[in-house]
Scaffold this motif. Structure first.
Motif: not given
Length: 299
Positions: A171-178, A184-187, A202-208, A220-226
Motif C-alpha cells: 500500500m503506497l501512501k504519501e511518504n512512500h511516494i515522496r 510512477s517510481a514507487a509503483t 493512495e492518491v491526493e489529486t486527480l493528476a495522481q 486506488i485509494l482516494i483519501d479525503d476528496f470532497d
C-alpha cells in the motif's frame, strides 16, 4: 434496523483463538483465582445475557476461555455468529464447575462484548450502504493483539477485510511516494519487489489518480476528496480500477459516498472506536422471560 439474513460464520484459525485466549487468561488469572477458591467446586449452571440490541460476534473466543479452564464444560448457544439480537436475549447457557465458570467469566466477556461491538458497528454501516455497489472495509486501526479477532468480527457484521497487516499487500501512501521520487517510481519498485502481492495506491489529486491508472494497480485509494472531486474520480476511472474512499467517513456521510459510485469504503472506527456491548454472565438458570426471548426462531 434491518440487515440481510445471517450468513455462515466466517472462518478463523483455532490456534490463533487459543493464542489470544491463553494470553488473556494469563493476564487475568496469573498464579490463580484467589476469590474463586472460596467457592465449593461443584457442578453449576450459568447463562449469558445481552442487555442491549447488538450483532453477536466472538463465540470461538468465549468458548475457548471456558474450555481451557474446564474441558468438560457444556455451552449451548441460542444465537448464531452475526445474528442481531434484542436487549434481554439469553445468548447461551453453560454447565460446568462453579469455580471455572466464574474464573473464565470476565475474560470471556471481554472478548465477546468487544467483538460484538465491532460487529454491531459494522452492521450499521453495511445497512447504510445497502442497495449500492460499495463494500465496507476495515483498516489496520485495531486494538493491539486483537487484529485477527476484530477483523473476524467485521466479517460477522457483514463487512470485508482490508489487508491484514504490512505483509499481505503493498500500500503506497504519501511518504512512500515522496521517498521514491514519484508515484510512477514507487509503483514500479513495488511491482518488481512484490509482483505476487496486491498493490494499492493512495492518491491526493486527480493528476495522481490519472498517473496511478496509467501505472496499473489493483486498487486506488482516494483519501479525503470532497464530493465533487470524488465524483470526478469515479468518472475518470470509469470502472477500470476499483476506487476506495477513506477518511472522514461516518454514518451520516457513508451512503452519499457510496452513491457516488465508489467500490470500497474503509472505516477505521469499526475497530478503533469500539464501545463494548453490555453483556453479563450469571450463575443459575436463566429467567423464564429471557429464556423465551432467546430462542432463535422467536417462539
Amino acid at each position: 434496523m434491518s440487515r440481510p439474513d445471517v450468513q455462515a460464520a466466517p472462518a478463523v484459525d483455532p490456534e490463533l483463538v487459543l493464542a489470544d485466549v491463553r494470553r488473556a487468561l494469563a493476564e487475568d488469572v496469573g498464579s490463580g483465582d484467589v476469590t474463586a477458591a472460596l467457592l465449593p467446586d461443584t457442578a453449576d449452571v450459568a447463562y449469558l445475557l445481552c442487555k442491549q440490541d447488538a450483532v453477536i460476534a466472538g463465540r470461538p473466543w468465549f468458548d475457548a476461555c471456558h474450555r481451557l479452564l474446564d474441558p468438560s464444560v457444556r455451552i449451548d448457544w441460542r444465537v448464531e455468529e452475526g445474528q442481531r439480537v434484542a436487549a434481554g436475549t439469553v445468548l447461551a447457557t453453560l454447565q460446568g464447575h462453579s469455580r471455572s465458570l466464574v474464573t473464565a467469566e470476565r475474560t470471556a466477556l471481554n472478548f465477546i462484548q468487544t467483538l460484538s461491538a465491532t460487529a454491531t458497528t459494522t452492521a450499521a454501516y453495511v445497512e447504510a450502504v445497502h442497495g449500492t455497489a460499495a463494500r465496507i472495509l476495515d483498516t489496520r486501526k485495531t486494538l493491539p493483539g486483537l487484529r485477527i479477532a476484530q477483523k473476524y468480527a467485521v466479517r460477522c457484521g457483514g463487512g470485508h477485510n482490508h489487508r491484514i497487516g504490512l505483509y499481505d499487500a503493498v500500500m503506497l501512501k504519501e511518504n512512500h511516494i515522496r521517498a521514491a521520487g514519484s508515484l510512477s517510481a514507487a509503483t514500479l519498485a513495488a511491482r518488481q519487489l512484490h509482483p505476487q502481492l496486491p498493490l494499492i495506491v493512495e492518491v491526493e489529486t486527480l493528476a495522481q489518480l490519472r498517473e496511478a491508472i496509467d501505472c496499473g494497480c489493483d486498487r486506488i485509494l482516494i483519501d479525503d476528496f470532497d464530493p465533487a472531486t470524488r465524483r470526478e474520480a469515479v468518472r475518470i476511472t470509469a470502472g477500470r480500477i476499483p476506487l476506495e474512499v477513506s477518511g472522514s467517513v461516518d454514518l451520516d456521510s457513508v451512503r452519499g459516498i457510496a452513491l457516488d459510485g465508489v467500490d470500497c469504503i474503509s472505516i477505521g472506527g469499526l475497530t478503533k472506536h469500539v464501545r463494548a456491548i453490555d453483556l453479563s454472565m450469571k450463575l443459575g438458570p436463566p429467567p423464564a422471560m429471557a429464556a423465551t426471548q432467546a430462542r432463535p426462531d422467536g417462539t
